[in-house]
Design a protein around this motif. Structure first.
Motif, PDB file in Angstrom:
ATOM      1  N   ARG A 161      42.544  31.384  41.118  1.00  0.00           N
ATOM      2  CA  ARG A 161      42.459  32.736  41.689  1.00  0.00           C
ATOM      3  C   ARG A 161      43.798  33.239  42.224  1.00  0.00           C
ATOM      4  N   GLU A 162      44.538  32.417  42.936  1.00  0.00           N
ATOM      5  CA  GLU A 162      45.821  32.874  43.497  1.00  0.00           C
ATOM      6  C   GLU A 162      46.847  33.136  42.399  1.00  0.00           C
ATOM      7  N   GLU A 163      46.882  32.270  41.392  1.00  0.00           N
ATOM      8  CA  GLU A 163      47.800  32.458  40.269  1.00  0.00           C
ATOM      9  C   GLU A 163      47.434  33.721  39.483  1.00  0.00           C
ATOM     10  N   LEU A 164      46.124  33.939  39.288  1.00  0.00           N
ATOM     11  CA  LEU A 164      45.662  35.149  38.609  1.00  0.00           C
ATOM     12  C   LEU A 164      46.107  36.396  39.360  1.00  0.00           C
ATOM     13  N   PHE A 165      45.957  36.358  40.667  1.00  0.00           N
ATOM     14  CA  PHE A 165      46.316  37.505  41.486  1.00  0.00           C
ATOM     15  C   PHE A 165      47.809  37.808  41.379  1.00  0.00           C
ATOM     16  N   GLY A 166      48.651  36.796  41.431  1.00  0.00           N
ATOM     17  CA  GLY A 166      50.090  37.000  41.285  1.00  0.00           C
ATOM     18  C   GLY A 166      50.450  37.583  39.927  1.00  0.00           C
ATOM     19  N   ILE A 211      36.841  46.995  37.046  1.00  0.00           N
ATOM     20  CA  ILE A 211      37.485  48.222  36.572  1.00  0.00           C
ATOM     21  C   ILE A 211      37.867  49.116  37.749  1.00  0.00           C
ATOM     22  N   ASP A 212      36.968  49.256  38.711  1.00  0.00           N
ATOM     23  CA  ASP A 212      37.237  50.081  39.885  1.00  0.00           C
ATOM     24  C   ASP A 212      38.446  49.550  40.657  1.00  0.00           C
ATOM     25  N   ALA A 213      38.536  48.240  40.794  1.00  0.00           N
ATOM     26  CA  ALA A 213      39.669  47.639  41.508  1.00  0.00           C
ATOM     27  C   ALA A 213      40.985  47.904  40.774  1.00  0.00           C
ATOM     28  N   VAL A 214      40.970  47.813  39.444  1.00  0.00           N
ATOM     29  CA  VAL A 214      42.175  48.121  38.664  1.00  0.00           C
ATOM     30  C   VAL A 214      42.573  49.572  38.894  1.00  0.00           C
ATOM     31  N   ASN A 215      41.617  50.483  38.782  1.00  0.00           N
ATOM     32  CA  ASN A 215      41.931  51.905  38.885  1.00  0.00           C
ATOM     33  C   ASN A 215      42.428  52.309  40.266  1.00  0.00           C
ATOM     34  N   ARG A 216      41.989  51.600  41.294  1.00  0.00           N
ATOM     35  CA  ARG A 216      42.443  51.914  42.653  1.00  0.00           C
ATOM     36  C   ARG A 216      43.597  51.017  43.089  1.00  0.00           C
ATOM     37  N   THR A 217      44.045  50.133  42.196  1.00  0.00           N
ATOM     38  CA  THR A 217      45.070  49.145  42.498  1.00  0.00           C
ATOM     39  C   THR A 217      44.718  48.410  43.784  1.00  0.00           C
ATOM     40  N   ASP A 218      43.468  47.976  43.863  1.00  0.00           N
ATOM     41  CA  ASP A 218      42.953  47.264  45.034  1.00  0.00           C
ATOM     42  C   ASP A 218      42.956  45.765  44.731  1.00  0.00           C
ATOM     43  N   GLY A 219      44.045  45.117  45.113  1.00  0.00           N
ATOM     44  CA  GLY A 219      44.224  43.706  44.810  1.00  0.00           C
ATOM     45  C   GLY A 219      43.154  42.801  45.391  1.00  0.00           C
ATOM     46  N   ALA A 220      42.741  43.056  46.618  1.00  0.00           N
ATOM     47  CA  ALA A 220      41.726  42.212  47.254  1.00  0.00           C
ATOM     48  C   ALA A 220      40.398  42.313  46.507  1.00  0.00           C
ATOM     49  N   ALA A 261      51.826  42.422  36.583  1.00  0.00           N
ATOM     50  CA  ALA A 261      51.457  43.318  35.488  1.00  0.00           C
ATOM     51  C   ALA A 261      51.294  44.751  36.000  1.00  0.00           C
ATOM     52  N   MET A 262      50.597  44.929  37.105  1.00  0.00           N
ATOM     53  CA  MET A 262      50.340  46.271  37.635  1.00  0.00           C
ATOM     54  C   MET A 262      51.622  46.950  38.105  1.00  0.00           C
ATOM     55  N   ALA A 263      52.591  46.180  38.570  1.00  0.00           N
ATOM     56  CA  ALA A 263      53.856  46.747  39.045  1.00  0.00           C
ATOM     57  C   ALA A 263      54.654  47.389  37.911  1.00  0.00           C
ATOM     58  N   SER A 264      54.320  47.064  36.670  1.00  0.00           N
ATOM     59  CA  SER A 264      55.055  47.638  35.544  1.00  0.00           C
ATOM     60  C   SER A 264      54.553  49.037  35.170  1.00  0.00           C
TER      61      SER A 264
END
Length: 150
Positions: free
Chosen positions: A57-62, A26-35, A67-70
């Protein structure tokens, strides 16, 4: 109350580690921290989102980046959860609330639940599978000010 065994303490430690995993996601989503977001997944993890299944993992990240770019703004809140541990695997369920502002300026409120499978990989708990179910999806006025947290 009986005395605790080493197994009881190990189970408690695993439970806390999985709760921390869910919080880190959740924290990574909220900070848009991809790594940080990518690090919550197993190497061959699977995510089912809006009827689409993505694995690796790489496909999930892409998929997550797209999704986040929208969204101009995405804020996810972790609510209650359950965990059932069996050795180096576990299952769980987490309720989440999402407040989103699309690139088009429209707000969106989502209430959902993740059905999870976890695995201990390289000595730490990660998501092996997440299946997201939307409980409510509707409008929400997100016209207030946003200050990013980093």
């Amino acid at each position: 109350m009986g005395s605790k065994t080493l197994s009881d303490y190990a189970n408690l430690a695993d439970n806390l580690a999985i709760r921390e995993l869910a919080a880190n996601y959740i924290d990574a989503v909220n900070r848009t921290d991809g790594a940080a977001w990518k690090a919550t997944w197993s190497h061959d993890g699977t995510w089912i989102l809006m009827g689409q299944e993505v694995s690796g993992r790489e496909e999930l990240f892409g998929f997550w980046q797209t999704a986040m770019a929208s969204f101009k703004f995405a804020f996810m809140v972790l609510n209650s959860g359950t965990i059932d541990i069996s050795g180096d695997t576990a299952t769980g369920r987490w309720y989440v609330t999402e407040h989103l502002l699309g690139q088009d300026g429209n707000g969106l409120h989502i209430e959902g639940v993740y059905d999870d499978q976890y695995v201990r990989e390289d000595g730490r708990w990660v998501f092996a599978r997440r299946d997201y179910h939307v409980i409510y999806r509707g409008s929400e006025d997100l016209s207030g000010d946003y200050t990013p947290y980093s």
